[in-house]
Design a protein around this motif. Structure first.
Motif, PDB file in Angstrom:
ATOM      1  N   LYS A  56      -4.363 -15.210   1.044  1.00  0.00           N
ATOM      2  CA  LYS A  56      -5.671 -14.723   0.606  1.00  0.00           C
ATOM      3  C   LYS A  56      -5.910 -13.308   1.107  1.00  0.00           C
ATOM      4  CE  LYS A  56      -8.143 -17.123   4.381  1.00  0.00           C
ATOM      5  NZ  LYS A  56      -6.987 -17.749   5.013  1.00  0.00           N
ATOM      6  N   SER A  57      -6.838 -12.634   0.453  1.00  0.00           N
ATOM      7  CA  SER A  57      -7.086 -11.223   0.708  1.00  0.00           C
ATOM      8  C   SER A  57      -7.430 -10.948   2.162  1.00  0.00           C
ATOM      9  CB  SER A  57      -8.217 -10.729  -0.200  1.00  0.00           C
ATOM     10  OG  SER A  57      -8.479  -9.358   0.006  1.00  0.00           O
ATOM     11  N   ALA A  58      -8.182 -11.847   2.792  1.00  0.00           N
ATOM     12  CA  ALA A  58      -8.633 -11.625   4.163  1.00  0.00           C
ATOM     13  C   ALA A  58      -7.476 -11.570   5.155  1.00  0.00           C
ATOM     14  CB  ALA A  58      -9.611 -12.725   4.571  1.00  0.00           C
ATOM     15  N   ASP A  59      -6.337 -12.152   4.794  1.00  0.00           N
ATOM     16  CA  ASP A  59      -5.190 -12.190   5.711  1.00  0.00           C
ATOM     17  C   ASP A  59      -4.222 -11.018   5.513  1.00  0.00           C
ATOM     18  OD1 ASP A  59      -6.203 -14.584   6.605  1.00  0.00           O
ATOM     19  OD2 ASP A  59      -4.894 -15.820   5.355  1.00  0.00           O
ATOM     20  N   PHE A  60      -4.482 -10.173   4.514  1.00  0.00           N
ATOM     21  CA  PHE A  60      -3.487  -9.168   4.141  1.00  0.00           C
ATOM     22  C   PHE A  60      -3.244  -8.135   5.241  1.00  0.00           C
ATOM     23  CE2 PHE A  60      -1.922  -5.267   2.256  1.00  0.00           C
ATOM     24  CZ  PHE A  60      -0.895  -5.732   1.447  1.00  0.00           C
ATOM     25  N   ASP A  62      -4.866   0.474   2.832  1.00  0.00           N
ATOM     26  CA  ASP A  62      -5.950   0.090   1.915  1.00  0.00           C
ATOM     27  C   ASP A  62      -5.444   0.051   0.472  1.00  0.00           C
ATOM     28  OD1 ASP A  62      -7.740  -0.152   4.000  1.00  0.00           O
ATOM     29  OD2 ASP A  62      -8.483   1.912   3.791  1.00  0.00           O
ATOM     30  N   PHE A  63      -4.602   1.013   0.122  1.00  0.00           N
ATOM     31  CA  PHE A  63      -4.050   1.039  -1.239  1.00  0.00           C
ATOM     32  C   PHE A  63      -3.170  -0.194  -1.487  1.00  0.00           C
ATOM     33  CE2 PHE A  63      -0.559   2.078  -4.143  1.00  0.00           C
ATOM     34  CZ  PHE A  63      -1.266   2.460  -5.270  1.00  0.00           C
ATOM     35  N   LEU A  64      -2.336  -0.545  -0.510  1.00  0.00           N
ATOM     36  CA  LEU A  64      -1.461  -1.706  -0.675  1.00  0.00           C
ATOM     37  C   LEU A  64      -2.284  -2.984  -0.821  1.00  0.00           C
ATOM     38  CD1 LEU A  64       1.354  -0.876   1.906  1.00  0.00           C
ATOM     39  CD2 LEU A  64       1.513  -0.796  -0.584  1.00  0.00           C
ATOM     40  N   LYS A  65      -3.372  -3.072  -0.078  1.00  0.00           N
ATOM     41  CA  LYS A  65      -4.245  -4.245  -0.218  1.00  0.00           C
ATOM     42  C   LYS A  65      -4.863  -4.298  -1.611  1.00  0.00           C
ATOM     43  CE  LYS A  65      -8.112  -6.681   1.902  1.00  0.00           C
ATOM     44  NZ  LYS A  65      -8.859  -6.823   0.640  1.00  0.00           N
ATOM     45  N   GLU A  66      -5.267  -3.135  -2.147  1.00  0.00           N
ATOM     46  CA  GLU A  66      -5.811  -3.091  -3.505  1.00  0.00           C
ATOM     47  C   GLU A  66      -4.777  -3.591  -4.513  1.00  0.00           C
ATOM     48  OE1 GLU A  66      -7.081   0.828  -4.377  1.00  0.00           O
ATOM     49  OE2 GLU A  66      -8.653   0.884  -2.827  1.00  0.00           O
ATOM     50  N   GLN A  67      -3.515  -3.175  -4.321  1.00  0.00           N
ATOM     51  CA  GLN A  67      -2.463  -3.620  -5.238  1.00  0.00           C
ATOM     52  C   GLN A  67      -2.258  -5.119  -5.138  1.00  0.00           C
ATOM     53  OE1 GLN A  67      -1.028  -1.493  -7.519  1.00  0.00           O
ATOM     54  NE2 GLN A  67      -2.646  -0.192  -6.670  1.00  0.00           N
ATOM     55  N   ALA A  68      -2.284  -5.651  -3.924  1.00  0.00           N
ATOM     56  CA  ALA A  68      -2.127  -7.092  -3.739  1.00  0.00           C
ATOM     57  C   ALA A  68      -3.272  -7.849  -4.401  1.00  0.00           C
ATOM     58  CB  ALA A  68      -2.061  -7.425  -2.250  1.00  0.00           C
ATOM     59  N   ASP A  69      -4.482  -7.316  -4.263  1.00  0.00           N
ATOM     60  CA  ASP A  69      -5.637  -7.963  -4.891  1.00  0.00           C
ATOM     61  C   ASP A  69      -5.493  -7.971  -6.410  1.00  0.00           C
ATOM     62  OD1 ASP A  69      -6.714  -8.340  -2.383  1.00  0.00           O
ATOM     63  OD2 ASP A  69      -8.095  -6.625  -2.506  1.00  0.00           O
ATOM     64  N   LYS A  70      -4.929  -6.889  -6.982  1.00  0.00           N
ATOM     65  CA  LYS A  70      -4.729  -6.825  -8.438  1.00  0.00           C
ATOM     66  C   LYS A  70      -3.657  -7.814  -8.898  1.00  0.00           C
ATOM     67  CE  LYS A  70      -5.954  -1.930  -8.999  1.00  0.00           C
ATOM     68  NZ  LYS A  70      -5.436  -0.568  -9.337  1.00  0.00           N
ATOM     69  N   ILE A  71      -2.567  -7.910  -8.114  1.00  0.00           N
ATOM     70  CA  ILE A  71      -1.482  -8.816  -8.496  1.00  0.00           C
ATOM     71  C   ILE A  71      -1.965 -10.256  -8.475  1.00  0.00           C
ATOM     72  CG2 ILE A  71       0.801  -9.700  -7.783  1.00  0.00           C
ATOM     73  CD1 ILE A  71       1.259  -6.852  -6.539  1.00  0.00           C
ATOM     74  N   GLY A  72      -2.783 -10.585  -7.484  1.00  0.00           N
ATOM     75  CA  GLY A  72      -3.294 -11.948  -7.339  1.00  0.00           C
ATOM     76  C   GLY A  72      -2.489 -12.730  -6.321  1.00  0.00           C
ATOM     77  N   TYR A  73      -3.212 -13.491  -5.482  1.00  0.00           N
ATOM     78  CA  TYR A  73      -2.580 -14.221  -4.403  1.00  0.00           C
ATOM     79  C   TYR A  73      -2.087 -15.589  -4.865  1.00  0.00           C
ATOM     80  CZ  TYR A  73      -4.502 -10.534  -1.514  1.00  0.00           C
ATOM     81  OH  TYR A  73      -4.787  -9.298  -0.985  1.00  0.00           O
ATOM     82  N   PRO A  74      -1.046 -16.083  -4.195  1.00  0.00           N
ATOM     83  CA  PRO A  74      -0.340 -15.526  -3.040  1.00  0.00           C
ATOM     84  C   PRO A  74       0.611 -14.392  -3.417  1.00  0.00           C
ATOM     85  CG  PRO A  74       0.688 -17.580  -3.694  1.00  0.00           C
ATOM     86  CD  PRO A  74      -0.533 -17.416  -4.562  1.00  0.00           C
ATOM     87  N   VAL A 132       7.072  -0.931   2.846  1.00  0.00           N
ATOM     88  CA  VAL A 132       7.085  -2.259   2.245  1.00  0.00           C
ATOM     89  C   VAL A 132       6.829  -2.181   0.743  1.00  0.00           C
ATOM     90  CG1 VAL A 132       6.234  -3.329   4.377  1.00  0.00           C
ATOM     91  CG2 VAL A 132       4.593  -2.658   2.592  1.00  0.00           C
ATOM     92  N   LEU A 133       7.074  -3.290   0.068  1.00  0.00           N
ATOM     93  CA  LEU A 133       6.661  -3.456  -1.323  1.00  0.00           C
ATOM     94  C   LEU A 133       5.873  -4.758  -1.410  1.00  0.00           C
ATOM     95  CD1 LEU A 133       8.658  -5.827  -2.644  1.00  0.00           C
ATOM     96  CD2 LEU A 133      10.306  -3.972  -2.600  1.00  0.00           C
ATOM     97  N   ILE A 134       5.147  -4.928  -2.497  1.00  0.00           N
ATOM     98  CA  ILE A 134       4.328  -6.122  -2.710  1.00  0.00           C
ATOM     99  C   ILE A 134       4.806  -6.827  -3.970  1.00  0.00           C
ATOM    100  CG2 ILE A 134       1.980  -7.039  -2.837  1.00  0.00           C
ATOM    101  CD1 ILE A 134       2.415  -5.280  -0.403  1.00  0.00           C
TER     102      ILE A 134
END
Length: 657
Positions: free
Chosen positions: A173-177, A142-154, A197-199
């Protein structure tokens, strides 16, 4: 100075290292598995030691056996090549403990650059630009998804211990993370024993440009300029070149200086590569590149650097490992342009699935001006499921980029022929000849964007047209158009041939001055043949290009090799249709491999295209999907099971049952 060198690798890199060692008067020791008992690198070496069964994890990856082989043969140094143990810090330490020189950097340097998250933090401290992202220790999903959402997709999810495109997923997109993270972690754990992993922010229109660096034990670090490795498929490099297209002196200075700082930050000694992701949306900029990773070993694509600098990188590795110095920076110069194409045993038509089998025919462009071939296989040898499917690297050098491209295309057209193992030669040729590639418009999404042009749908019509011409009389001392039979009252003569094309009949018609394949006209003129009893060459003009087709009378038909692609042309036999029809009720293993997961059980209802099983073969994970809507009748495999090509893994009930 090193006197005896053990090469802890196989294939073309083992052959490559042996050649340089021999030129330096260093004795060589090869190691080999069961599958490699008769491989070229075993025959080339002064000595060879058997180290275990065919799977790499039971032979080439067992450090203790490599060390024991070195002790038993009196080798005072080990060259790890690339892959296998080349970036294994524990192995490098074990070599040192046993008084054996490890031809590579220190264990500390390997460790510092081995984990992508720690390497990026180290690079930030050294003033090397890094890609925006999260490189921390918190691995909660969940934390990694939050970080990805902050960075912005893709964004890119990358295994911290990854390499070679393994353990990497692009998320749009967020739904696929969540699903991408799970898949990435599974592959990372399987490949590297580390699921962390890293993002990173995904750079649009990215280019992959890397800098070859070299350090010695006296504190000197130099660069050998850059290579562009942007043409990739599934994060695996396909074409590499030096120097990078569109590179200005200003950007080169900034990038190469950053690479040297990266190596200096870990007191680097030996050959290494600092890889950058580069913003390719416009002209290259001094502030438009970011550190991606450092490979603490020799790279597969090192020959292009050798060809533009005139340096033997393996020789330099051995000299540095023996306490020698790297050249002064101002002694290293660029000359011309070089491009490398990786010839793989894989079939682009089937989605680049690896192809295995005996190399009944293997023709490579040896001895051509400006062309070099690095290979670790030979005619009569076998491409197995156990290792990377690369057959050869074909490298062309020219005075400029245009000449290098032309030489590489000519080499593929004239001298590449492989059978019955399928290769990507035709795909490579089309990529090299693509006008956008010729213009230097290269980026990591190039192949995906042009896939329909690089792997054209449908049949290789030219091959069938040539086969019809040969059968009609080309090469028997007269113009084939004049030798046509097929007399028709009140109409021009016409001859029709029916060939087998995947179980269906393909019609090729020859008439005065024209050829058609399944009714579609084919531009083909000025035909000349040079054929004997065993075969020969047909020369013709197609769309203003003069082409050569090699023709061989095969036991099952005519083997036509044209633009690197070999096709066996056979008369049509309606009986072969039956097996193709049966394929709609079965999901078969496309090649030997291991079943990783099964997603269905008997009685399940499935939809066409739904993933039913996942296999792993030759370092590649592949999803096997339902050929149609239906109900699962039987599951004939288990997770973890080794299966053979053609085995039915999942059977669907007959329609209507």
């Amino acid at each position: 100075m090193i006197t005896k060198l053990l090469i802890a690798n196989r294939g073309e890199i083992a052959c490559r290292v042996i050649r340089s060692a021999r030129q330096m008067g260093i004795a060589s020791v090869a190691v080999y598995s069961d599958a490699d008992a008769n491989a070229p690198h075993v025959k080339m070496a002064d000595e060879a030691v058997h180290i275990g069964p065919s799977p790499a994890r039971e032979s080439y990856l067992i450090a203790e056996r490599i060390i024991q082989a070195a002790k038993d043969t009196g080798a005072d140094a080990i060259h790890p090549g690339y892959g296998f143990l080349s970036e294994n810090a524990a192995f490098a330490r074990t070599c040192a403990k046993n008084g054996i020189i490890f031809v590579g950097p220190s264990p500390e340097a390997i460790e510092a650059m081995g984990l992508k998250d720690r390497a990026k933090a180290l690079m930030e401290e050294a003033g090397v630009p890094v890609t925006p992202g999260y490189h921390g220790d918190n691995q909660d999903a969940d934390f990694l998804k939050e970080q990805a959402d902050k960075i912005g997709y893709p964004v890119l999810i990358k295994a911290v211990a990854g390499g070679g495109g393994k353990g990497m997923r692009k998320v749009e997109k967020s739904a696929d993370f969540a699903a991408a993270l799970e898949s990435c972690r599974r592959e990372a754990a399987s490949s590297f024993g580390d699921e962390n992993v890293l993002i990173e922010k995904y750079i649009t229109s990215p280019r992959h440009i890397e800098v070859q660096v070299f350090g010695d034990s006296h504190g000197q670090v130099v660069h050998l300029f850059e290579r562009d490795c942007s043409l990739q498929r599934r994060h695996q490099k396909v074409l590499e070149e030096a120097p990078a297209p569109g590179m200005s002196e200003e950007v080169r200075e900034a990038m190469c200086s950053a690479a040297v700082r990266a190596a200096q930050a870990v007191n680097y000694a030996g050959a290494g590569t600092v890889e950058f992701i580069v913003d390719g949306s416009g002209e290259l900029r001094a502030d438009g590149f970011y550190f991606m990773e450092m490979n603490t070993r020799l790279q597969v694509e090192h020959p292009v650097t050798e060809m533009v600098t005139g340096l033997d990188l393996v020789r330099l590795q051995l000299e540095v490992a023996s306490g020698g110095h790297v050249p002064a920076q101002d002694e290293i110069t660029l000359s011309g342009h070089a491009i490398e194409a990786r010839l793989y045993a894989e079939d682009p038509v089937t989605g680049f699935l690896p192809s295995t089998g005996v190399l009944e025919r293997l023709d490579l462009p040896e001895g051509r001006e400006g062309v070099r071939v690095d290979s670790g296989v030979e005619q009569g040898g076998e491409v197995t499921m156990f290792y990377d499917p690369m057959i050869a690297k074909i490298i062309a050098h020219g005075g400029d980029r245009e000449e290098a491209i032309e030489r590489l295309i000519d080499a593929i057209d004239s001298d590449v022929g492989v059978w019955p193992v399928r290769t990507n030669a035709g795909f490579l040729r089309r990529a090299l000849a693509h006008p956008d590639f010729g213009a230097g418009d290269v980026y990591t999404g190039f192949i995906e964007a042009h896939l329909d042009e690089l792997v054209p749908p449908g049949l290789p019509a030219l091959h069938y047209g040539v086969a019809a011409l040969v059968l009609s009389g080309a090469g028997r001392g007269s113009d084939p158009w004049d030798s046509l039979a097929g007399f028709r009252l009140n109409a021009a003569p016409r001859v029709e041939y029916g060939f087998d094309a995947g179980g269906e009949r393909l019609s090729v018609r020859l008439a005065q001055g024209g050829v058609s394949v399944n009714g579609e006209p084919l531009q083909l003129s000025d035909v000349q043949g040079y054929l004997g009893e065993q075969g020969g060459v047909v020369e013709f003009v197609h769309e203003d290009d003069t082409l050569l087709a090699a023709v061989e009378h095969h036991r099952d038909g005519l083997l036509i090799t044209l633009q690197g692609q070999a096709v066996l042309v056979r008369d049509h036999d309606a009986a072969v249709d039956a097996d193709a029809l049966a394929g709609g009720d079965a999901v078969k293993a496309p090649m030997p491999g291991k079943v990783l997961s099964l997603a269905v059980k008997p009685g399940d209802t499935v939809a066409k295209g739904q993933t039913l099983a996942v296999m792993e073969a030759m370092k590649m994970e592949m999803a096997l999907t339902a050929p149609r809507d239906g109900v699962v009748d039987a599951v004939n495999a288990a997770e973890g099971q080794q299966v053979n090509e053609g085995d039915v893994l999942v059977a669907l009930a007959e329609e209507g049952e």
